[in-house]
Motif scaffolding. Structure first.
Motif, mmCIF file in Angstrom:
data_model
loop_
_atom_site.group_PDB
_atom_site.id
_atom_site.type_symbol
_atom_site.label_atom_id
_atom_site.label_comp_id
_atom_site.label_asym_id
_atom_site.label_seq_id
_atom_site.Cartn_x
_atom_site.Cartn_y
_atom_site.Cartn_z
ATOM 1 N N GLN A 185 -4.956 -8.787 9.967
ATOM 2 C CA GLN A 185 -6.051 -9.017 9.034
ATOM 3 C C GLN A 185 -5.531 -9.518 7.687
ATOM 4 O O GLN A 185 -4.586 -8.978 7.127
ATOM 5 N N VAL A 186 -6.171 -10.569 7.183
ATOM 6 C CA VAL A 186 -5.784 -11.178 5.910
ATOM 7 C C VAL A 186 -6.784 -10.774 4.846
ATOM 8 O O VAL A 186 -7.989 -10.684 5.096
ATOM 9 N N ILE A 187 -6.294 -10.525 3.645
ATOM 10 C CA ILE A 187 -7.158 -10.170 2.518
ATOM 11 C C ILE A 187 -7.145 -11.301 1.501
ATOM 12 O O ILE A 187 -6.077 -11.737 1.055
ATOM 13 N N GLU A 188 -8.304 -11.786 1.138
ATOM 14 C CA GLU A 188 -8.432 -12.813 0.108
ATOM 15 C C GLU A 188 -8.440 -12.141 -1.264
ATOM 16 O O GLU A 188 -9.245 -11.238 -1.512
ATOM 17 N N ILE A 189 -7.556 -12.566 -2.148
ATOM 18 C CA ILE A 189 -7.529 -12.051 -3.516
ATOM 19 C C ILE A 189 -8.389 -12.971 -4.376
ATOM 20 O O ILE A 189 -8.007 -14.112 -4.667
ATOM 21 N N ILE A 190 -9.563 -12.486 -4.750
ATOM 22 C CA ILE A 190 -10.477 -13.280 -5.580
ATOM 23 C C ILE A 190 -10.852 -12.438 -6.794
ATOM 24 O O ILE A 190 -11.648 -11.498 -6.694
ATOM 25 N N ALA A 236 -15.243 -21.252 -0.990
ATOM 26 C CA ALA A 236 -14.307 -21.819 -0.019
ATOM 27 C C ALA A 236 -14.150 -20.879 1.181
ATOM 28 O O ALA A 236 -14.040 -21.339 2.325
ATOM 29 N N VAL A 237 -14.158 -19.569 0.925
ATOM 30 C CA VAL A 237 -14.102 -18.589 2.012
ATOM 31 C C VAL A 237 -15.347 -18.719 2.893
ATOM 32 O O VAL A 237 -15.260 -18.750 4.137
ATOM 33 N N TYR A 238 -16.510 -18.803 2.255
ATOM 34 C CA TYR A 238 -17.756 -18.953 3.014
ATOM 35 C C TYR A 238 -17.717 -20.212 3.885
ATOM 36 O O TYR A 238 -18.070 -20.182 5.076
ATOM 37 N N GLN A 239 -17.317 -21.323 3.277
ATOM 38 C CA GLN A 239 -17.319 -22.592 4.011
ATOM 39 C C GLN A 239 -16.355 -22.552 5.193
ATOM 40 O O GLN A 239 -16.634 -23.101 6.263
ATOM 41 N N ARG A 240 -15.223 -21.898 4.999
ATOM 42 C CA ARG A 240 -14.257 -21.794 6.096
ATOM 43 C C ARG A 240 -14.819 -20.988 7.262
ATOM 44 O O ARG A 240 -14.575 -21.308 8.429
ATOM 45 N N LEU A 241 -15.607 -19.942 6.950
ATOM 46 C CA LEU A 241 -16.223 -19.142 8.001
ATOM 47 C C LEU A 241 -17.350 -19.895 8.703
ATOM 48 O O LEU A 241 -17.531 -19.788 9.926
ATOM 49 N N LEU A 242 -18.113 -20.645 7.919
ATOM 50 C CA LEU A 242 -19.269 -21.347 8.473
ATOM 51 C C LEU A 242 -18.877 -22.628 9.209
ATOM 52 O O LEU A 242 -19.588 -23.078 10.097
ATOM 53 N N HIS A 243 -17.753 -23.200 8.812
ATOM 54 C CA HIS A 243 -17.302 -24.454 9.444
ATOM 55 C C HIS A 243 -15.821 -24.331 9.808
ATOM 56 O O HIS A 243 -14.951 -24.980 9.226
ATOM 57 N N PRO A 244 -15.512 -23.491 10.790
ATOM 58 C CA PRO A 244 -14.107 -23.167 11.097
ATOM 59 C C PRO A 244 -13.302 -24.327 11.636
ATOM 60 O O PRO A 244 -12.063 -24.301 11.602
#
Length: 363
Positions: A148-153, A353-361
């Motif tokens: 599991q990866v954690i995004e630091i935002i 960018a996180v959202y877009q990566r999930l929605l358009h993998p």
């Protein structure tokens, strides 16, 4: 743009900030919350309360599941892992983003073995996990599988609004004592974890040597009465201004009205207070704990002191009273640091960018 469903406390300034920024960016945002709020361009659905306690997270899971099915979001984002994160996980819908806020990671799993197991299960259900600081991400890793990866935002600030006052500009929050040479201040909830009792005790030591200094405290909480009593006992009540809870629109003006930000927290997952103060080019003195050690570059943008050490805290406060040039240098470098790492628009773009990566993998 896609539809987002935020599971979060809509009355929180943090939730409001995320929701409004995303809505302004063209996302269709709806929030499911246990507390009411009115936000422009954002629809807030109030989750009915039953027991009026944390047990409602379990009792209202079916209501939340049905409401999410009605909303038909493209993505769910839960803010605070052990309440709204649990609700998000129980919907069984994906993509699911879970953001940790602090006590859900640092305190909740320490309560018992079962608490720790529950947190681990919740985090495992997320497609993406978010943390506002590296130190909180490290703590989260204790409850994660390796993959599991954690995004630091970071939770940054609007650097146009939070900025140094222009020459001749007077803050709307005028000082009661205009002749105070140095004004210390902090905007925090009046809770034990934020160590405001330590600040008052350190200020009392400083005030005896520098009798015209002033302390401004903005915030409300359960410790208000005990903190005021402490100030009376130490003989500094007339030199402390209690401003109460400030509207969001007045927070930047608060930092512009003080000279030095002091954050004596006993625990801090990120340090948004330090970011806000630095954005206004104010030097920061803070405890050497948690996310504060990331936000503050020691000796460059502020001073770090040992937590619970009143003597060290008061010495740091006195050092900045005596050295206006150091105050100026720390404040200006703090502003530069915020512009580089904690500009709110950049942080929102990271989340998008996180959202877009999930929605358009596959793009």
């Amino acid at each position: 743009m896609a539809k987002l469903c935020l599971l979060a406390n809509a009355a929180s300034t943090h939730t409001e900030k995320w929701a409004l920024a995303l809505a302004e960016g063209g996302w269709e945002v709806e929030i499911l919350s246990f507390l009411p709020a009115k936000l422009p361009r954002v629809k807030v659905h109030l989750i009915p309360r039953l027991a009026g306690d944390k047990i409602d997270v379990i009792l209202r899971q079916n209501w939340v599941r049905k409401k999410v099915a009605e909303i038909k979001p493209d993505l769910i984002h839960s803010h605070y892992a052990t309440s709204f994160g649990l609700l998000g996980a129980l919907t069984g819908r994906h993509p699911l983003v879970i953001s940790a806020w602090g006590s859900d990671i640092f305190s909740f799993p320490k309560a018992s073995f079962l608490h720790a197991r529950l947190l681990k299960w919740i985090l495992a259900q997320a497609d993406v996990l978010c943390s506002s600081s590296k130190i909180m991400a490290q703590e989260m890793q204790l409850y994660l599988d390796l993959q599991q990866v954690i995004e630091i935002i970071p939770f940054g600030v609007d650097t146009k609004r939070f900025s140094p006052p222009e020459e001749g500009q007077v803050s709307s929050l005028k000082r009661v004592k205009q002749d105070a040479p140095v004004v210390f201040g902090v905007a925090k909830g009046l809770h034990s974890v934020y160590g405001l009792d330590l600040l008052i005790e350190a200020f009392a030591l400083v005030q005896r040597r520098f009798p015209q200094t002033l302390l401004r405290i903005a915030g409300e909480g359960p410790q208000r009465a005990s903190l005021e009593d402490l100030a009376v006992r130490l003989g500094v009540s007339e030199f402390i201004e209690w401003l109460g809870q400030l509207p969001n629109a007045e927070v930047a003006g608060f930092y512009q009205s003080i000279d030095i930000v002091v954050i004596p927290s006993r625990q801090e997952s990120f340090g948004v207070t330090a970011v806000e103060g630095s954005a206004c080019a104010r030097p920061v003195i803070a405890s050497r704990i948690g996310g504060l050690t990331e936000v503050i570059v020691e000796g460059e943008t502020g001073l770090l002191v040992s937590s619970e050490d009143i003597s060290e805290l008061s010495s740091a406060m006195e050092s900045l009273i005596k050295d206006p040039a150091l105050r100026e240098r720390l404040g200006q470098q703090g502003r530069v640091n915020v512009l580089k790492y904690y500009d709110w628009q950049k942080n929102v773009a990271q989340m998008e960018a996180v959202y877009q990566r999930l929605l358009h993998p596959h793009t």
